[in-house]
Design an enzyme around this catalytic site. Sequence first.
Site, PDB file in Angstrom:
ATOM      1  N   HIS A  90       0.791  -1.240   0.000  1.00  0.00           N
ATOM      2  CA  HIS A  90       0.000   0.000   0.000  1.00  0.00           C
ATOM      3  C   HIS A  90       0.816   1.280   0.000  1.00  0.00           C
ATOM      4  O   HIS A  90       0.251   2.358   0.112  1.00  0.00           O
ATOM      5  CB  HIS A  90      -0.908   0.054   1.237  1.00  0.00           C
ATOM      6  CG  HIS A  90      -2.108  -0.819   1.132  1.00  0.00           C
ATOM      7  ND1 HIS A  90      -3.292  -0.405   0.565  1.00  0.00           N
ATOM      8  CD2 HIS A  90      -2.310  -2.105   1.519  1.00  0.00           C
ATOM      9  CE1 HIS A  90      -4.170  -1.392   0.618  1.00  0.00           C
ATOM     10  NE2 HIS A  90      -3.606  -2.434   1.189  1.00  0.00           N
TER      11      HIS A  90
ATOM     12  N   LYS B 243     -14.319   8.829  -4.780  1.00  0.00           N
ATOM     13  CA  LYS B 243     -15.598   9.250  -4.197  1.00  0.00           C
ATOM     14  C   LYS B 243     -16.020  10.610  -4.754  1.00  0.00           C
ATOM     15  O   LYS B 243     -17.201  10.845  -5.035  1.00  0.00           O
ATOM     16  CB  LYS B 243     -15.488   9.314  -2.666  1.00  0.00           C
ATOM     17  CG  LYS B 243     -15.094   7.992  -2.018  1.00  0.00           C
ATOM     18  CD  LYS B 243     -14.707   8.187  -0.541  1.00  0.00           C
ATOM     19  CE  LYS B 243     -13.931   6.999  -0.008  1.00  0.00           C
ATOM     20  NZ  LYS B 243     -13.238   7.293   1.278  1.00  0.00           N
TER      21      LYS B 243
ATOM     22  N   LYS C 167      -8.593  14.134   3.781  1.00  0.00           N
ATOM     23  CA  LYS C 167      -7.738  12.958   3.793  1.00  0.00           C
ATOM     24  C   LYS C 167      -6.821  13.096   4.999  1.00  0.00           C
ATOM     25  O   LYS C 167      -6.781  14.157   5.615  1.00  0.00           O
ATOM     26  CB  LYS C 167      -6.905  12.873   2.508  1.00  0.00           C
ATOM     27  CG  LYS C 167      -6.217  14.205   2.150  1.00  0.00           C
ATOM     28  CD  LYS C 167      -5.411  14.123   0.866  1.00  0.00           C
ATOM     29  CE  LYS C 167      -6.229  14.085  -0.391  1.00  0.00           C
ATOM     30  NZ  LYS C 167      -6.259  12.763  -1.014  1.00  0.00           N
ATOM     31  N   ARG C 168      -6.088  12.049   5.366  1.00  0.00           N
ATOM     32  CA  ARG C 168      -5.167  12.197   6.473  1.00  0.00           C
ATOM     33  C   ARG C 168      -4.173  13.336   6.220  1.00  0.00           C
ATOM     34  O   ARG C 168      -3.836  13.638   5.079  1.00  0.00           O
ATOM     35  CB  ARG C 168      -4.409  10.872   6.727  1.00  0.00           C
ATOM     36  CG  ARG C 168      -5.238   9.833   7.457  1.00  0.00           C
ATOM     37  CD  ARG C 168      -5.722  10.329   8.804  1.00  0.00           C
ATOM     38  NE  ARG C 168      -4.640  10.467   9.743  1.00  0.00           N
ATOM     39  CZ  ARG C 168      -4.266   9.552  10.636  1.00  0.00           C
ATOM     40  NH1 ARG C 168      -4.950   8.431  10.734  1.00  0.00           N
ATOM     41  NH2 ARG C 168      -3.263   9.756  11.448  1.00  0.00           N
TER      42      ARG C 168
ATOM     43  N   THR D 173      -8.343   6.789  -2.636  1.00  0.00           N
ATOM     44  CA  THR D 173      -9.707   6.330  -2.911  1.00  0.00           C
ATOM     45  C   THR D 173     -10.681   7.491  -2.729  1.00  0.00           C
ATOM     46  O   THR D 173     -11.773   7.472  -3.308  1.00  0.00           O
ATOM     47  CB  THR D 173     -10.136   5.169  -1.984  1.00  0.00           C
ATOM     48  OG1 THR D 173      -9.855   5.532  -0.636  1.00  0.00           O
ATOM     49  CG2 THR D 173      -9.417   3.876  -2.355  1.00  0.00           C
TER      50      THR D 173
ATOM     51  N   LYS E  19       0.927  14.521   1.118  1.00  0.00           N
ATOM     52  CA  LYS E  19      -0.374  14.875   0.545  1.00  0.00           C
ATOM     53  C   LYS E  19      -0.485  16.387   0.281  1.00  0.00           C
ATOM     54  O   LYS E  19      -1.395  16.850  -0.377  1.00  0.00           O
ATOM     55  CB  LYS E  19      -1.503  14.404   1.458  1.00  0.00           C
ATOM     56  CG  LYS E  19      -1.641  12.869   1.501  1.00  0.00           C
ATOM     57  CD  LYS E  19      -2.713  12.434   2.476  1.00  0.00           C
ATOM     58  CE  LYS E  19      -2.839  10.931   2.642  1.00  0.00           C
ATOM     59  NZ  LYS E  19      -3.672  10.292   1.594  1.00  0.00           N
TER      60      LYS E  19
HETATM   61  C1  LIG Z   1     -11.926   7.526   1.594  1.00  0.00           C
HETATM   62  C2  LIG Z   1     -11.452   7.937   2.928  1.00  0.00           C
HETATM   63  C3  LIG Z   1     -10.080   8.129   3.171  1.00  0.00           C
HETATM   64  C4  LIG Z   1      -9.035   7.990   2.090  1.00  0.00           C
HETATM   65  O1  LIG Z   1      -8.847   9.257   1.467  1.00  0.00           O
HETATM   66  P1  LIG Z   1      -7.609   9.530   0.485  1.00  0.00           P
HETATM   67  O2  LIG Z   1      -7.915  10.862  -0.110  1.00  0.00           O
HETATM   68  O3  LIG Z   1      -7.638   8.449  -0.545  1.00  0.00           O
HETATM   69  O4  LIG Z   1      -6.384   9.517   1.306  1.00  0.00           O
HETATM   70  C5  LIG Z   1      -9.681   8.529   4.434  1.00  0.00           C
HETATM   71  N1  LIG Z   1     -10.578   8.726   5.429  1.00  0.00           N
HETATM   72  C6  LIG Z   1     -11.905   8.558   5.224  1.00  0.00           C
HETATM   73  C7  LIG Z   1     -12.841   8.803   6.360  1.00  0.00           C
HETATM   74  C8  LIG Z   1     -12.382   8.150   3.986  1.00  0.00           C
HETATM   75  O5  LIG Z   1     -13.696   7.968   3.804  1.00  0.00           O
END
Ligand SMILES: *Cc1c(COP(=O)(O)O)cnc(C)c1O
Length: 795
Positions: free
Chosen positions: A333, A633, A521-522, A629, A527
């Site tokens: 990952h 979304k 995101k985190r 991911t 990032k």
């Molecule tokens: C989808 C999701 C992530 C992943 O987000 P990335 O932008 O791909 O890092 C992290 N936290 C939550 C709550 C999510 O739903």
Amino acid sequence: MDYKFIIKQRMEGYTLTSFGKNLQECSINEKHIALSKALMEEIVPPWRESEKKFKDKKRAYYLSSEYLMGRALSNNLINLNIKNEIESLMNDIGVSYNDIEEAEEDAALGNGGLGRLAACFLDSAATLDYPLTGYGIRYAFGIFKQKFMDGFQVEAADDWLKYGDPWSIRKEDEKVRVRFSSGEIYAVPYDTPIIGYKSNTINTLRLWKAEPLEVFNFKEFNDQHYDLAVKEKNDAENIGKVLYPNDSNDEGKILRLKQQYFFVSASLQDIVRNYKMNHSDFKDFSYYHAIQLNDTHPTVAIPELMRIFTRIEGLSWEESWNIVVNTFAYTNHTLLAEALEQWPVKLYKALLPEIYDIIVGINNQLMHELGGRGIYNSEAYQYEIIQHDSIKMAHLAIYGSKSINGVAKIHSDLLKDRELNQWYRLYPERFNNKTNGITQRRWLLQSNQELSNFITELLQTDSWITDLSKLKDLERYINDENVLRKFLDIKQIKKDQLAEYILKHDGVQIDSKSIYDVQIKRMHEYKRQLLNAFHILDLYYRLKEDPNMDIVPRTFIFGAKAAPGYFRAKAVIKFINDIANLVNNDSDIGGKIRVVFVENYRVSYAERIFPAADVSEQISTAGKEASGTGNMKFMLNGAPTLGTYDGANIEIVQEAGEDNNFIFGLRVEDIMEIQSSYNPYEYYNGVPGLRRVVDSLINGTFDDKGTGVYSELYDSLLKGANWHRPDNYFILKDFEDYRNAQQAINDIYKDRINWAKRCWMNIANAGKFSSDRTIEEYAREIWNIESTKQEVNIR
Ligand SMILES: *Cc1c(COP(=O)(O)O)cnc(C)c1O
């Protein structure tokens, strides 16, 4: 009898026997539990039937230290196809369904993308009728709850089980013992049903709770050693206490290692025990089991299964290894070198001496095998599982697995060409790609009912819910202004709803007619939330200079947790909150830009933000984000990507068209070329406006309350540190290109129909990014398992 009446009766019975009161007298939390328990009565019988139908079939198992499930109620009601009835029942008994829904705590047993992927995979497998069991840890506390004080992140315990967990069932009679050098404990399974969407399958997520063999030492208590009387209990329970809120590297090493071995050993014992009920030898073991390792955290499964086979079941080493390699598959990952897991030899030796012995045996066998291929000495060293004083978990995972996959095409290619190239040369046939996906049930059907209904109406079928490629047919409306306007209307509804929620929960008023520019995101340096922040501050200064500047009003929305010990990430949170404070309170800006950092970003908050977004910020340094991911979304909800050529962004723009998204910045090849000569001062001094925003970190514009975090952040960009070069993530280099892309968004957004077309193309081409597609690929290409769709009806 009427269905609603039955559910109501069950709820009433439950509140009497569990809370000692009538339904009407119950708190909203109790009502929520009562409803969920009434539904469990509905779910358990078909769940047991579902278990039976996979009896003689090959099954897959997902071993993951994280599951970011979020809430279960609405998801389960939708998948059971009874949401309308239950909403109507709640209405009948005078309870707001929304309040019930909000009463549920998120099951947040994960950090971010990796844990959420596991949750999406479980949903997809159950929907597609594949036998997939999830195994993990039942943490008493999930990822911390986040609050801001003075703009700083403050963490609090996430006591998600405070009101009980109605969705899980404790299986006392299926507990197993797990042994460490320091003693033995029980692993007690808690099973949660994973209900497929209108499918014939209810799979299981089995999470292990750590408990002592003896809960109370009577003798110690009698001798008035009250602490010692419960010491064994506390020690055991500490193992399952907290999810490590650490995204990249490990802390609390011993406990973390105990957690890993704990759930892996329990899960394998469970699998072997079930197998032995129907089999007298192990030669068919890998024929019946595929075990997927979600990153390296569960890699100790490889030596543990060797231990079970060779030291308990009496198999030879050779036969055992053959079974092991044909059973496991490993998903990588990350490309961040610092995140590649390794363990000090002395920890393994001390805690798991038998397992350590077996790892040594595996390493010796590997060296022997390499010798057979003419690979020795320094060339062989790069494969060693035990290097110096540490155990390289990725090497163990690769050597012990039949399949190694990355999670987006560029990521899998980089693994083959760079990070794991030596292994690729050795076992090219083991390497493959499985681009991540998301479940459209949660991320569109559940969270964006308005858009879902519209799509179903246009397609005249709801088959997209289980076959997302159907969205492609929406392309035929690309020049239909009525459709595009209706899409914009729906987007506006979702933006209004989010504005209302943000006002209520974060106390910030936003303009729902503004562009919602979202990065959720985190929080991590790679990032590059800091790049986004610099751009906002630059825009602010430009607006100050020219109050008549023609810009479309914009709301910059952030959501992110930072690992508690990751000081730079926390500094960026503080910095963005300070910018928000400056910008939002400056009347000169006339509300043209606003910044809001929502507190405690999590799955249930995410469900409200993605549908309302206009711009998807995916701005990681190229080559650093394995897939992402969140990007998917956004796409599914019609927000174009503003992103770098990284992770799944590349595949997203390939599908939706580069012209319909906003790609900027360095690519992987560019970075490889410039990195050794890169001098951030060139950009700091040369790019108009850049110095001004970078210097805000040190010139008194903002106040970090004497913590020094801002000057440390400044130094990380211009001076570097003993572990990295200056501006390691090329923020200054990419700034100008990013600003230009932001300007393009401003200009194109004004033409509403043109903008809507870009959004529409993203939706219509999101089909590839369903986790249903990903799961089909895992099932066919790695696991070799069959779907039972259309076989037996369990309901
Ligand atoms: C989808 C999701 C992530 C992943 O987000 P990335 O932008 O791909 O890092 C992290 N936290 C939550 C709550 C999510 O739903």
